[in-house]
Scaffold this active site. Structure first.
Site, PDB file in Angstrom:
ATOM      1  N   HIS A  52      59.462   8.563  41.604  1.00 45.92           N
ATOM      2  CA  HIS A  52      58.964   8.920  40.261  1.00 45.92           C
ATOM      3  C   HIS A  52      60.000   8.468  39.247  1.00 45.92           C
ATOM      4  O   HIS A  52      60.975   9.175  38.981  1.00 45.92           O
ATOM      5  CB  HIS A  52      58.715  10.437  40.190  1.00 45.92           C
ATOM      6  N   HIS A 112      60.126   6.013  35.601  1.00 46.32           N
ATOM      7  CA  HIS A 112      59.524   5.133  34.586  1.00 46.32           C
ATOM      8  C   HIS A 112      60.595   4.113  34.214  1.00 46.32           C
ATOM      9  O   HIS A 112      61.649   4.500  33.687  1.00 46.32           O
ATOM     10  CB  HIS A 112      59.121   5.932  33.352  1.00 46.32           C
ATOM     11  N   GLU A 165      52.563  18.986  34.813  1.00 49.09           N
ATOM     12  CA  GLU A 165      53.898  18.912  34.193  1.00 49.09           C
ATOM     13  C   GLU A 165      53.910  19.899  33.027  1.00 49.09           C
ATOM     14  O   GLU A 165      54.725  20.817  32.988  1.00 49.09           O
ATOM     15  CB  GLU A 165      54.188  17.481  33.709  1.00 49.09           C
ATOM     16  N   ASP A 169      62.642  10.555  36.942  1.00 49.48           N
ATOM     17  CA  ASP A 169      61.668  10.426  35.850  1.00 49.48           C
ATOM     18  C   ASP A 169      62.136   9.404  34.805  1.00 49.48           C
ATOM     19  O   ASP A 169      61.732   8.243  34.867  1.00 49.48           O
ATOM     20  CB  ASP A 169      61.396  11.808  35.221  1.00 49.48           C
ATOM     21  N   ASP A 170      62.944   9.842  33.843  1.00 46.86           N
ATOM     22  CA  ASP A 170      63.453   8.965  32.774  1.00 46.86           C
ATOM     23  C   ASP A 170      64.952   9.218  32.651  1.00 46.86           C
ATOM     24  O   ASP A 170      65.401   9.910  31.713  1.00 46.86           O
ATOM     25  CB  ASP A 170      62.752   9.301  31.447  1.00 46.86           C
TER      26      ASP A 170
HETATM   27  N1  ADE Z   1      56.157   8.858  30.424  1.00 45.77           N
HETATM   28  C1  ADE Z   1      57.457   8.732  30.708  1.00 45.77           C
HETATM   29  N2  ADE Z   1      57.936   9.865  31.201  1.00 45.77           N
HETATM   30  C2  ADE Z   1      56.910  10.743  31.256  1.00 45.77           C
HETATM   31  C3  ADE Z   1      56.758  12.081  31.690  1.00 45.77           C
HETATM   32  N3  ADE Z   1      57.775  12.787  32.181  1.00 45.77           N
HETATM   33  N4  ADE Z   1      55.555  12.662  31.574  1.00 45.77           N
HETATM   34  C4  ADE Z   1      54.526  11.979  31.085  1.00 45.77           C
HETATM   35  N5  ADE Z   1      54.603  10.726  30.670  1.00 45.77           N
HETATM   36  C5  ADE Z   1      55.783  10.102  30.759  1.00 45.77           C
HETATM   37 ZN    ZN Z   2      57.038  10.831  34.844  1.00 44.30          ZN
END
Ligand code: ADE
Ligand code: ZN
Length: 338
Positions: A16, A18, A199, A277-278
Protein backbone atom coordinates in the site's frame (compact mmCIF):
# COMPACT_ATOMS: atom_id res chain seq x y z
CA UNK A 1 18.34 -9.00 18.86
CA UNK A 2 16.19 -5.95 19.52
CA UNK A 3 12.95 -5.53 17.60
CA UNK A 4 14.09 -2.55 15.51
CA UNK A 5 17.11 -4.52 14.27
CA UNK A 6 14.82 -7.46 13.46
CA UNK A 7 12.49 -5.18 11.48
CA UNK A 8 15.48 -3.79 9.55
CA UNK A 9 16.64 -7.19 8.34
CA UNK A 10 13.35 -9.03 7.74
CA UNK A 11 12.52 -9.63 4.07
CA UNK A 12 9.15 -8.05 3.32
CA UNK A 13 6.91 -6.59 0.65
CA UNK A 14 5.10 -3.26 0.58
CA UNK A 15 1.51 -3.41 -0.70
CA UNK A 16 0.00 0.00 0.00
CA UNK A 17 2.10 2.81 -1.37
CA UNK A 18 1.06 5.79 -3.50
CA UNK A 19 4.10 6.65 -5.58
CA UNK A 20 3.06 10.32 -5.65
CA UNK A 21 3.07 10.19 -1.85
CA UNK A 22 6.81 9.49 -1.82
CA UNK A 23 7.62 12.97 -3.16
CA UNK A 24 10.05 14.38 -0.60
CA UNK A 25 10.07 18.18 -0.09
CA UNK A 26 13.62 18.42 -1.47
CA UNK A 27 12.60 16.75 -4.72
CA UNK A 28 9.37 18.77 -4.85
CA UNK A 29 11.33 22.02 -4.79
CA UNK A 30 13.98 20.76 -7.23
CA UNK A 31 11.33 19.64 -9.75
CA UNK A 32 9.43 22.91 -9.33
CA UNK A 33 12.61 24.73 -10.36
CA UNK A 34 13.41 22.26 -13.17
CA UNK A 35 9.88 22.58 -14.61
CA UNK A 36 9.15 26.24 -13.83
CA UNK A 37 6.21 25.44 -11.54
CA UNK A 38 5.19 27.92 -8.84
CA UNK A 39 4.63 26.48 -5.39
CA UNK A 40 3.40 28.34 -2.30
CA UNK A 41 6.59 27.22 -0.46
CA UNK A 42 10.03 28.85 -0.49
CA UNK A 43 11.94 26.22 1.48
CA UNK A 44 11.92 22.61 2.67
CA UNK A 45 10.93 23.87 6.12
CA UNK A 46 7.91 25.67 4.66
CA UNK A 47 6.84 22.54 2.79
CA UNK A 48 7.11 20.44 5.94
CA UNK A 49 5.20 23.04 7.94
CA UNK A 50 2.22 22.47 5.59
CA UNK A 51 2.08 18.79 6.59
CA UNK A 52 -0.31 19.29 9.47
CA UNK A 53 -3.56 17.48 8.71
CA UNK A 54 -6.90 17.21 10.50
CA UNK A 55 -8.35 14.63 8.14
CA UNK A 56 -7.92 12.88 4.79
CA UNK A 57 -9.16 15.86 2.75
CA UNK A 58 -6.62 18.25 4.34
CA UNK A 59 -3.90 15.86 3.25
CA UNK A 60 -5.29 15.32 -0.24
CA UNK A 61 -5.33 19.08 -0.90
CA UNK A 62 -1.59 19.28 -0.15
CA UNK A 63 -0.86 15.99 -1.94
CA UNK A 64 -2.51 17.05 -5.22
CA UNK A 65 -0.74 20.41 -5.07
CA UNK A 66 2.61 18.72 -4.42
CA UNK A 67 2.33 16.42 -7.42
CA UNK A 68 1.84 19.42 -9.73
CA UNK A 69 5.66 19.50 -10.12
CA UNK A 70 5.60 16.11 -11.91
CA UNK A 71 5.57 17.02 -15.60
CA UNK A 72 8.08 14.98 -17.63
CA UNK A 73 8.61 11.26 -17.84
CA UNK A 74 11.97 11.62 -16.09
CA UNK A 75 10.24 13.28 -13.10
CA UNK A 76 8.15 10.15 -12.61
CA UNK A 77 11.27 8.04 -13.11
CA UNK A 78 13.27 10.00 -10.51
CA UNK A 79 10.39 9.87 -8.03
CA UNK A 80 9.91 6.12 -8.38
CA UNK A 81 13.61 5.33 -8.36
CA UNK A 82 14.19 7.31 -5.17
CA UNK A 83 11.46 5.31 -3.42
CA UNK A 84 12.70 1.93 -4.67
CA UNK A 85 16.30 2.62 -3.67
CA UNK A 86 15.19 3.67 -0.22
CA UNK A 87 13.05 0.63 0.54
CA UNK A 88 15.56 -1.75 -1.01
CA UNK A 89 17.69 -0.83 2.01
CA UNK A 90 14.78 -1.76 4.32
CA UNK A 91 14.49 -5.43 3.34
CA UNK A 92 11.71 -4.83 0.80
CA UNK A 93 11.87 -7.51 -1.91
CA UNK A 94 8.63 -6.77 -3.77
CA UNK A 95 6.34 -3.74 -4.08
CA UNK A 96 2.77 -3.27 -5.28
CA UNK A 97 2.40 0.44 -5.85
CA UNK A 98 -0.48 2.75 -6.72
CA UNK A 99 -0.47 5.65 -9.13
CA UNK A 100 -3.16 8.28 -9.75
CA UNK A 101 -3.20 8.94 -13.52
CA UNK A 102 -6.41 11.02 -13.39
CA UNK A 103 -4.66 13.54 -11.16
CA UNK A 104 -2.01 13.95 -13.86
CA UNK A 105 -4.30 13.88 -16.90
CA UNK A 106 -6.49 16.56 -15.29
CA UNK A 107 -3.54 18.96 -15.43
CA UNK A 108 -2.44 18.07 -18.95
CA UNK A 109 0.15 15.37 -18.24
CA UNK A 110 -0.42 12.36 -20.50
CA UNK A 111 -1.20 8.94 -19.06
CA UNK A 112 1.81 7.54 -20.93
CA UNK A 113 4.17 10.15 -19.44
CA UNK A 114 3.38 9.05 -15.89
CA UNK A 115 3.22 5.37 -16.75
CA UNK A 116 6.46 5.45 -18.78
CA UNK A 117 8.55 7.00 -16.02
CA UNK A 118 7.16 4.73 -13.31
CA UNK A 119 7.52 1.51 -15.30
CA UNK A 120 11.09 2.23 -16.42
CA UNK A 121 12.14 2.75 -12.81
CA UNK A 122 10.38 -0.48 -11.81
CA UNK A 123 12.20 -2.32 -14.61
CA UNK A 124 15.56 -0.88 -13.57
CA UNK A 125 14.91 -1.94 -9.97
CA UNK A 126 14.20 -5.45 -11.14
CA UNK A 127 17.40 -5.60 -13.20
CA UNK A 128 19.74 -3.87 -10.78
CA UNK A 129 18.35 -4.80 -7.36
CA UNK A 130 16.25 -7.90 -8.02
CA UNK A 131 13.13 -6.18 -6.72
CA UNK A 132 9.87 -7.30 -8.28
CA UNK A 133 6.78 -5.15 -8.57
CA UNK A 134 3.19 -4.77 -9.68
CA UNK A 135 1.52 -1.52 -10.61
CA UNK A 136 -2.05 -0.66 -9.57
CA UNK A 137 -3.90 2.22 -11.20
CA UNK A 138 -6.27 4.00 -8.81
CA UNK A 139 -9.54 5.64 -9.80
CA UNK A 140 -10.13 8.92 -7.97
CA UNK A 141 -13.42 8.64 -6.12
CA UNK A 142 -13.95 12.42 -5.96
CA UNK A 143 -14.27 12.47 -9.77
CA UNK A 144 -17.27 11.11 -11.72
CA UNK A 145 -17.62 7.61 -13.07
CA UNK A 146 -16.98 8.82 -16.66
CA UNK A 147 -13.51 10.05 -15.69
CA UNK A 148 -12.74 6.59 -14.25
CA UNK A 149 -13.89 4.99 -17.51
CA UNK A 150 -11.53 7.33 -19.42
CA UNK A 151 -8.60 6.20 -17.26
CA UNK A 152 -9.61 2.56 -17.73
CA UNK A 153 -9.61 3.05 -21.51
CA UNK A 154 -6.00 4.29 -21.27
CA UNK A 155 -5.02 1.39 -18.99
CA UNK A 156 -6.41 -1.14 -21.47
CA UNK A 157 -3.71 -0.05 -23.93
CA UNK A 158 -1.01 -0.92 -21.38
CA UNK A 159 -2.11 -4.19 -19.83
CA UNK A 160 1.46 -5.49 -19.82
CA UNK A 161 2.39 -2.78 -17.31
CA UNK A 162 -0.74 -2.41 -15.17
CA UNK A 163 -1.75 -5.33 -12.98
CA UNK A 164 -4.69 -4.01 -11.02
CA UNK A 165 -7.12 -1.21 -10.35
CA UNK A 166 -7.76 0.53 -7.04
CA UNK A 167 -10.00 3.25 -5.61
CA UNK A 168 -8.61 6.16 -3.62
CA UNK A 169 -9.03 9.86 -2.73
CA UNK A 170 -11.88 11.38 -0.64
CA UNK A 171 -13.85 8.52 0.91
CA UNK A 172 -16.55 10.12 3.09
CA UNK A 173 -19.87 10.17 1.23
CA UNK A 174 -18.46 8.28 -1.76
CA UNK A 175 -19.27 4.60 -1.29
CA UNK A 176 -17.53 1.99 -3.44
CA UNK A 177 -20.76 1.06 -5.24
CA UNK A 178 -20.62 4.37 -7.16
CA UNK A 179 -17.85 2.64 -9.12
CA UNK A 180 -19.44 -0.81 -9.55
CA UNK A 181 -19.73 -0.50 -13.32
CA UNK A 182 -16.17 0.65 -13.94
CA UNK A 183 -14.83 -2.08 -11.65
CA UNK A 184 -16.94 -4.69 -13.46
CA UNK A 185 -15.43 -3.57 -16.76
CA UNK A 186 -11.92 -3.49 -15.26
CA UNK A 187 -12.32 -7.05 -13.98
CA UNK A 188 -13.65 -8.16 -17.36
CA UNK A 189 -10.50 -6.65 -18.89
CA UNK A 190 -8.34 -8.74 -16.55
CA UNK A 191 -7.33 -6.15 -13.95
CA UNK A 192 -7.21 -7.33 -10.34
CA UNK A 193 -9.43 -5.12 -8.13
CA UNK A 194 -8.53 -3.57 -4.77
CA UNK A 195 -9.98 -0.50 -3.00
CA UNK A 196 -9.43 1.88 -0.12
CA UNK A 197 -12.33 1.24 2.24
CA UNK A 198 -12.98 1.92 5.91
CA UNK A 199 -10.20 4.50 6.16
CA UNK A 200 -12.67 7.29 7.03
CA UNK A 201 -15.80 5.70 5.63
CA UNK A 202 -17.94 3.24 7.62
CA UNK A 203 -17.68 -0.55 7.79
CA UNK A 204 -20.50 -0.72 5.22
CA UNK A 205 -18.04 0.63 2.62
CA UNK A 206 -15.75 -2.34 3.27
CA UNK A 207 -18.70 -4.66 2.77
CA UNK A 208 -19.69 -3.07 -0.55
CA UNK A 209 -16.06 -2.98 -1.71
CA UNK A 210 -16.09 -6.77 -1.23
CA UNK A 211 -19.61 -7.43 -2.56
CA UNK A 212 -19.97 -4.87 -5.36
CA UNK A 213 -16.40 -4.21 -6.50
CA UNK A 214 -15.30 -7.77 -5.66
CA UNK A 215 -11.97 -6.53 -4.35
CA UNK A 216 -9.27 -9.07 -3.59
CA UNK A 217 -7.66 -6.87 -0.94
CA UNK A 218 -8.87 -4.04 1.28
CA UNK A 219 -6.69 -0.95 1.69
CA UNK A 220 -6.82 0.31 5.29
CA UNK A 221 -10.09 -1.30 6.48
CA UNK A 222 -9.74 0.14 9.99
CA UNK A 223 -13.45 0.76 10.47
CA UNK A 224 -14.29 -2.85 9.62
CA UNK A 225 -13.86 -3.45 13.36
CA UNK A 226 -17.22 -1.72 13.87
CA UNK A 227 -18.88 -4.79 12.30
CA UNK A 228 -17.94 -8.10 13.99
CA UNK A 229 -19.69 -10.15 11.29
CA UNK A 230 -17.56 -8.42 8.65
CA UNK A 231 -14.38 -9.20 10.61
CA UNK A 232 -15.47 -12.85 10.89
CA UNK A 233 -16.02 -12.93 7.12
CA UNK A 234 -12.57 -11.44 6.39
CA UNK A 235 -10.92 -13.89 8.79
CA UNK A 236 -12.76 -16.79 7.12
CA UNK A 237 -11.82 -15.62 3.61
CA UNK A 238 -8.34 -14.46 4.64
CA UNK A 239 -9.01 -11.17 2.85
CA UNK A 240 -5.78 -9.19 3.02
CA UNK A 241 -5.81 -5.81 4.76
CA UNK A 242 -3.11 -3.27 3.94
CA UNK A 243 -2.88 -1.17 7.08
CA UNK A 244 -0.89 2.07 7.38
CA UNK A 245 -0.33 3.09 11.01
CA UNK A 246 1.48 6.42 10.59
CA UNK A 247 -1.05 7.49 7.96
CA UNK A 248 -3.94 6.74 10.32
CA UNK A 249 -2.19 8.73 13.04
CA UNK A 250 -1.37 11.75 10.86
CA UNK A 251 -4.86 11.85 9.32
CA UNK A 252 -6.39 11.51 12.79
CA UNK A 253 -8.20 8.25 12.22
CA UNK A 254 -6.72 7.40 15.63
CA UNK A 255 -5.77 9.78 18.44
CA UNK A 256 -2.50 8.04 19.27
CA UNK A 257 -0.57 5.13 17.80
CA UNK A 258 -1.34 2.88 20.77
CA UNK A 259 -4.96 2.86 19.55
CA UNK A 260 -3.97 1.30 16.22
CA UNK A 261 -5.90 -1.94 15.54
CA UNK A 262 -2.95 -3.89 14.06
CA UNK A 263 -2.44 -6.10 17.13
CA UNK A 264 -6.17 -6.68 17.42
CA UNK A 265 -6.18 -7.62 13.71
CA UNK A 266 -3.43 -10.21 14.21
CA UNK A 267 -5.10 -11.61 17.31
CA UNK A 268 -8.39 -11.95 15.40
CA UNK A 269 -6.60 -13.97 12.70
CA UNK A 270 -6.89 -11.34 9.94
CA UNK A 271 -4.33 -11.29 7.15
CA UNK A 272 -3.11 -7.82 8.13
CA UNK A 273 -0.01 -6.10 6.75
CA UNK A 274 1.97 -2.95 7.58
CA UNK A 275 2.62 -0.32 4.90
CA UNK A 276 3.47 3.36 4.57
CA UNK A 277 0.75 4.83 2.27
CA UNK A 278 2.33 8.27 1.57
CA UNK A 279 5.62 8.12 3.46
CA UNK A 280 6.91 11.56 2.59
CA UNK A 281 3.77 13.18 4.00
CA UNK A 282 3.26 10.95 7.03
CA UNK A 283 6.77 10.91 8.46
CA UNK A 284 7.99 7.39 7.79
CA UNK A 285 8.69 4.64 5.27
CA UNK A 286 7.65 1.04 5.74
CA UNK A 287 10.14 0.10 8.47
CA UNK A 288 9.32 3.26 10.44
CA UNK A 289 5.69 2.12 10.37
CA UNK A 290 6.64 -1.33 11.70
CA UNK A 291 8.91 0.11 14.40
CA UNK A 292 6.64 2.84 15.68
CA UNK A 293 3.48 0.75 15.74
CA UNK A 294 5.31 -2.23 17.29
CA UNK A 295 6.47 -0.02 20.13
CA UNK A 296 3.11 1.71 20.59
CA UNK A 297 0.91 -1.39 20.70
CA UNK A 298 3.52 -3.78 22.07
CA UNK A 299 4.13 -6.25 19.25
CA UNK A 300 6.54 -9.06 20.08
CA UNK A 301 9.09 -10.65 17.73
CA UNK A 302 6.65 -13.39 16.66
CA UNK A 303 4.01 -10.84 15.71
CA UNK A 304 6.53 -8.82 13.72
CA UNK A 305 7.66 -11.94 11.86
CA UNK A 306 3.98 -12.77 11.23
CA UNK A 307 3.44 -9.32 9.69
CA UNK A 308 6.42 -9.78 7.36
CA UNK A 309 5.09 -13.22 6.37
CA UNK A 310 1.63 -11.76 5.81
CA UNK A 311 3.16 -9.21 3.44
CA UNK A 312 4.16 -12.05 1.10
CA UNK A 313 0.96 -14.06 1.54
CA UNK A 314 -1.20 -10.96 0.90
CA UNK A 315 0.73 -10.02 -2.24
CA UNK A 316 -0.25 -10.87 -5.81
CA UNK A 317 2.95 -12.78 -6.61
CA UNK A 318 2.73 -16.45 -7.68
CA UNK A 319 2.53 -19.04 -4.90
CA UNK A 320 6.07 -20.35 -5.42
CA UNK A 321 7.45 -16.83 -5.07
CA UNK A 322 5.38 -16.37 -1.91
CA UNK A 323 6.98 -19.55 -0.57
CA UNK A 324 10.46 -18.20 -1.41
CA UNK A 325 9.64 -15.07 0.57
CA UNK A 326 8.43 -17.11 3.55
CA UNK A 327 11.56 -19.30 3.40
CA UNK A 328 13.75 -16.19 3.28
CA UNK A 329 12.03 -14.93 6.44
CA UNK A 330 12.59 -18.27 8.21
CA UNK A 331 16.26 -18.20 7.19
CA UNK A 332 16.64 -14.68 8.43
CA UNK A 333 14.99 -15.53 11.77
CA UNK A 334 17.15 -18.65 12.22
CA UNK A 335 20.31 -16.69 11.44
CA UNK A 336 19.38 -13.88 13.76
CA UNK A 337 18.48 -16.38 16.51
CA UNK A 338 15.31 -14.46 17.33
N1 ADE B 1 -4.42 9.01 -2.00
C1 ADE B 1 -3.18 9.01 -1.50
N2 ADE B 1 -3.18 8.60 -0.24
C2 ADE B 1 -4.46 8.29 0.07
C3 ADE B 1 -5.11 7.79 1.22
N3 ADE B 1 -4.46 7.50 2.34
N4 ADE B 1 -6.44 7.63 1.19
C4 ADE B 1 -7.12 7.91 0.08
N5 ADE B 1 -6.57 8.37 -1.03
C5 ADE B 1 -5.24 8.56 -1.04
ZN1 ZN C 1 -3.65 4.81 0.45
Amino acid sequence: MNLDALIDILPKTELHLHIEGTLEPEMMLALATRNGIELPYASVAEVRAAYEFNNLQDFLDVYYQGMSVLIEERDFYDLTWAYLEKVHGQGVRHVEIFFDPQAHMERGVAFETALGGITSALETAHKEMGMSSKLIMCFLRHLPEEAAFEALKCACKHKEHIFGVGLDSSEAGRPPELFSRVFAEARAQGFVPVAHAGEEGPAAYVTTALDDLKVQRVDHGNRAFEDPALIARMVRDQTPLTMCPLSNLRLRGIESLDQHPIKKALQAGLLATVNSDDPSYFGGYVNDNYKQVAKAVGLDANEIVQLAKNSFVASFIPDDDKQKGLDAIDNCVNHAKV
